[in-house]
Design a protein around this motif. Structure first.
Motif, mmCIF file in Angstrom:
data_model
loop_
_atom_site.group_PDB
_atom_site.id
_atom_site.type_symbol
_atom_site.label_atom_id
_atom_site.label_comp_id
_atom_site.label_asym_id
_atom_site.label_seq_id
_atom_site.Cartn_x
_atom_site.Cartn_y
_atom_site.Cartn_z
ATOM 1 N N ALA A 188 0.852 -1.185 0.000
ATOM 2 C CA ALA A 188 0.000 0.000 0.000
ATOM 3 C C ALA A 188 0.883 1.228 0.000
ATOM 4 C CB ALA A 188 -0.914 0.009 1.225
ATOM 5 N N GLU A 189 0.455 2.258 -0.696
ATOM 6 C CA GLU A 189 1.242 3.485 -0.747
ATOM 7 C C GLU A 189 1.019 4.350 0.488
ATOM 8 O OE1 GLU A 189 2.305 5.206 -4.778
ATOM 9 O OE2 GLU A 189 0.224 4.609 -5.083
ATOM 10 N N GLY A 192 -0.360 4.322 4.502
ATOM 11 C CA GLY A 192 -0.776 3.568 5.677
ATOM 12 C C GLY A 192 -1.466 4.483 6.670
ATOM 13 N N ILE A 227 3.248 -1.775 7.701
ATOM 14 C CA ILE A 227 3.555 -0.370 7.445
ATOM 15 C C ILE A 227 4.871 -0.239 6.688
ATOM 16 C CG2 ILE A 227 3.717 1.911 8.518
ATOM 17 C CD1 ILE A 227 2.463 0.812 10.996
ATOM 18 N N THR A 273 4.700 0.949 3.056
ATOM 19 C CA THR A 273 3.986 2.173 2.719
ATOM 20 C C THR A 273 4.968 3.308 2.473
ATOM 21 O OG1 THR A 273 3.751 2.735 5.057
ATOM 22 C CG2 THR A 273 1.947 1.505 4.037
#
Length: 335
Positions: free
Chosen positions: A160-161, A163, A235, A238
């Motif tokens: 994921a970009e 968080g 995390i 991210t």
């Protein structure tokens, strides 16, 4: 679907086929020489990253993966058949470790990325391989070698970009449900979210950006307290952290310190990650507008950056917040 982000599996590559002892027995060839073929190579085991998988749940039920053995060498110098490789699909973002040595074998971050986790054994040499001027009729061959056998630990780290982090009940799940099509469980008590949630948020350009709601962070999370120890790893991938502070909490400033200290203690560069701070639930706080602004100013002094006053439920201040997120991602893409 149950979210599983850790698993242990055993992999065993195929054994190489044995070499063959054989001699030519042809009519009109009175002095037929050795003609035993080599054994085939054992099958290997490969992990392949698959975008369609989001969890390691399948590995709760399938613990062992084996590849096919190589075939025995044949007469007339025929090589045995190679064993069939075993292809195992894993979610994109899976990190593979040797469970015994803790060595990282690979990090599958790209779709269709392939990693050989167990190499098949070599086939044994047939007796024709040992023919020489001093040994015209070798009567021995070599057995095939065993394939690699390993106990592996799999860890899934979400890709994921952005968080979304914060203490329990800070409004993370509500925010991701408002920004995307994700539908996490939402309630007015802590630890409602027990697994990370992913949601795709559309940029003004129409491109999709993946946001992750990271649950369970409390004081001591890096040591195993609460749920944070299980999910802090998510995390790591991210690029930007969106830190939510509950404006209705008794000590918002302390909440900021708690999360910041946990990121620092966990390490792996999380505390240096670009962080956008948002004071959430301003529609429900029992404070005047001036008092909310004063609280935001104190948080800004602590964080060294702007603080956005928002409400996920009432959808207040989200446009300015998202504009900052897009600007941050664009700046990182150019650097």
């Amino acid at each position: 679907m149950q979210f599983i982000d850790q698993a242990e599996v055993e992999v065993k590559a195929g054994k190489g086929g044995d070499g063959l002892v054989a001699f030519r027995r042809e009519k009109y060839v009175p002095a037929g020489g050795p003609a035993g073929g080599n054994g085939g190579k054992g099958g290997s085991i490969y992990f392949v990253a698959d975008e369609g998988l989001q969890t390691l749940l399948d590995f709760r039920y399938a613990h062992t993966f084996k590849a096919e053995n190589g075939g025995r060498g044949g007469p007339n110098n025929r090589t045995g058949a190679n064993g069939k490789d075993t292809i195992v699909k894993v979610p994109t973002g899976t990190v593979v470790y040797d469970a015994k040595t803790d060595e990282m074998l690979g990090d599958l971050v790209e779709p269709q990325q392939t990693l050989c986790v167990a190499l098949g054994g070599k086939g044994g040499l047939g007796n024709q391989h040992f023919l020489s001027n001093r040994n015209r009729a070798p009567d021995y061959a070599l057995p095939g070698l065993d394939g690699e056998e390993r106990l592996l630990r799999l860890e899934l780290k979400l890709l994921a970009e952005v968080g979304i982090i914060g203490l329990p009940n800070a409004g993370k799940s509500t925010l991701i449900s408002v920004l995307s099509a994700a539908r996490p469980k939402i309630a007015d008590y802590p630890f409602t979210t027990l697994v990370p949630n992913l949601g795709v948020v559309r940029k003004p350009s129409g491109d999709g950006t993946v946001f992750a709601d990271i649950p369970g962070l409390i004081s001591g999370a890096h040591l195993g307290a609460g749920l944070g120890h299980e999910f802090l790893r998510h995390i790591e991938r991210t690029r930007v952290l969106l830190h939510l502070i509950d404006a209705t909490a008794e000590a918002p400033l302390e909440a900021y310190h708690t999360i910041s200290d946990e990121l620092q203690a966990y390490g792996r560069g999380l505390s240096e990650r670009p962080q956008i701070l948002a004071l959430n639930k301003i529609d429900a706080v029992d404070l005047s507008e001036a008092e909310v602004e004063d609280l935001a100013q104190k948080l800004a002094e602590l964080s060294g950056g702007p603080v956005f006053c928002i409400s996920g439920v009432a959808r207040i201040g989200l446009d300015a917040l998202m504009q900052k997120v897009w600007e941050c991602l664009d700046e990182m893409a150019l650097s």
